[in-house]
Design a protein around this motif. Structure first.
Motif, PDB file in Angstrom:
ATOM      1  N   TRP A  24       1.728  -0.831  -1.777  1.00 59.91           N
ATOM      2  CA  TRP A  24       2.514  -0.714  -0.546  1.00 59.91           C
ATOM      3  C   TRP A  24       2.316  -1.944   0.353  1.00 59.91           C
ATOM      4  O   TRP A  24       1.207  -2.485   0.465  1.00 59.91           O
ATOM      5  CB  TRP A  24       2.080   0.512   0.250  1.00 59.91           C
ATOM      6  N   THR A  25       3.387  -2.364   1.017  1.00 61.19           N
ATOM      7  CA  THR A  25       3.312  -3.398   2.044  1.00 61.19           C
ATOM      8  C   THR A  25       3.966  -2.846   3.304  1.00 61.19           C
ATOM      9  O   THR A  25       5.171  -2.608   3.326  1.00 61.19           O
ATOM     10  CB  THR A  25       4.053  -4.680   1.606  1.00 61.19           C
ATOM     11  N   ARG A  28       5.986   0.229   2.628  1.00 61.17           N
ATOM     12  CA  ARG A  28       7.142   0.133   1.736  1.00 61.17           C
ATOM     13  C   ARG A  28       6.654  -0.205   0.330  1.00 61.17           C
ATOM     14  O   ARG A  28       5.669  -0.925   0.143  1.00 61.17           O
ATOM     15  CB  ARG A  28       8.135  -0.937   2.198  1.00 61.17           C
ATOM     16  N   GLY A  30       8.245  -1.974  -2.129  1.00 64.51           N
ATOM     17  CA  GLY A  30       8.535  -3.312  -2.605  1.00 64.51           C
ATOM     18  C   GLY A  30       8.983  -3.303  -4.058  1.00 64.51           C
ATOM     19  O   GLY A  30       9.130  -2.244  -4.677  1.00 64.51           O
ATOM     20  N   GLU A  88      13.228  -5.074  -1.450  1.00 62.21           N
ATOM     21  CA  GLU A  88      12.612  -6.398  -1.531  1.00 62.21           C
ATOM     22  C   GLU A  88      13.539  -7.410  -2.197  1.00 62.21           C
ATOM     23  O   GLU A  88      13.672  -8.551  -1.727  1.00 62.21           O
ATOM     24  CB  GLU A  88      11.292  -6.334  -2.288  1.00 62.21           C
TER      25      GLU A  88
END
Length: 201
Positions: A24-25, A28, A30, A88
């Motif tokens: 996760w980033t 989210r 990605g 992304e």
């Protein structure tokens, strides 16, 4: 023998799910995490197919009715994974993605908002039925029900540490179920019985 691939899928699926959360980033998935989540949905579907087939021998109504619900939940996992992937790839932020979905309320409901909750609902139902019919140890059923409760608490607000807890709660009981299907022909006998039962036969 044919149960073994289903058992392997029940181990692979939560591992992929947990790894996707690790990637996760800012809440989210990605591209990488979304890909792993989408792939986990395929393995969930395969594992659930074997598991519900086994349950059908003991609880016919649930084994029959529960599988379509489970598969729709798997579809939701795939859809959310692909959403993260395309966010992304297309350089779309989370808020932008949600705003775009708002323009398609019916299809968004069919693809994301309805299938998504069916996954934890499936996990909770499995925990309750497996414990009720003693097809698995009580702790397996309890962890599945707990995982189903914690899962939406992490995915809706996208809180990473709660998501990691939910992933562990999913991994442990499903790994046990998967290992059981790998070693045996099914769940029958999954709960140790009194050695004296049936000794007179």
């Amino acid at each position: 023998m044919y149960r073994k691939p289903h058992g392997a899928s029940l181990i692979i699926a939560p591992l992929l799910c947990a790894t996707s959360t690790f990637l996760w980033t800012e809440g989210r998935y990605g591209a990488a995490g979304g890909t792993l989540l989408a792939l986990s949905g395929v393995f969930w579907a395969h594992g659930f197919t074997g598991l519900f087939e086994d349950i059908r021998r003991h609880v016919p109504w649930y084994g029959t009715a529960g599988l379509p619900v489970a598969l729709l939940g798997c579809f939701g996992a795939i859809a959310f994974g692909l959403q993260g992937f395309f966010e992304e790839v297309l350089a779309v932020s989370g808020p932008q993605s949600l705003a775009a979905l708002a323009h398609h309320p019916v299809t968004a409901t069919l693809v994301l908002w309805t299938p998504g909750p069916l996954f934890p609902l499936t996990v909770f139902g499995l925990g309750a039925v497996l414990a009720w019919r003693r097809l698995a140890p009580t702790w397996v059923g309890a962890l599945l029900c707990l995982a189903a409760t914690v899962f939406p608490m992490s995915r809706i607000p996208r809180i990473e540490w709660i998501a990691s807890v939910a992933d562990v709660l999913l991994l442990v009981p499903f790994a046990w179920l998967g290992w059981t299907l790998l070693r045996r022909s099914g769940l029958e006998g999954g709960v140790p019985r009194d050695p004296g039962v049936g000794a007179e036969r």
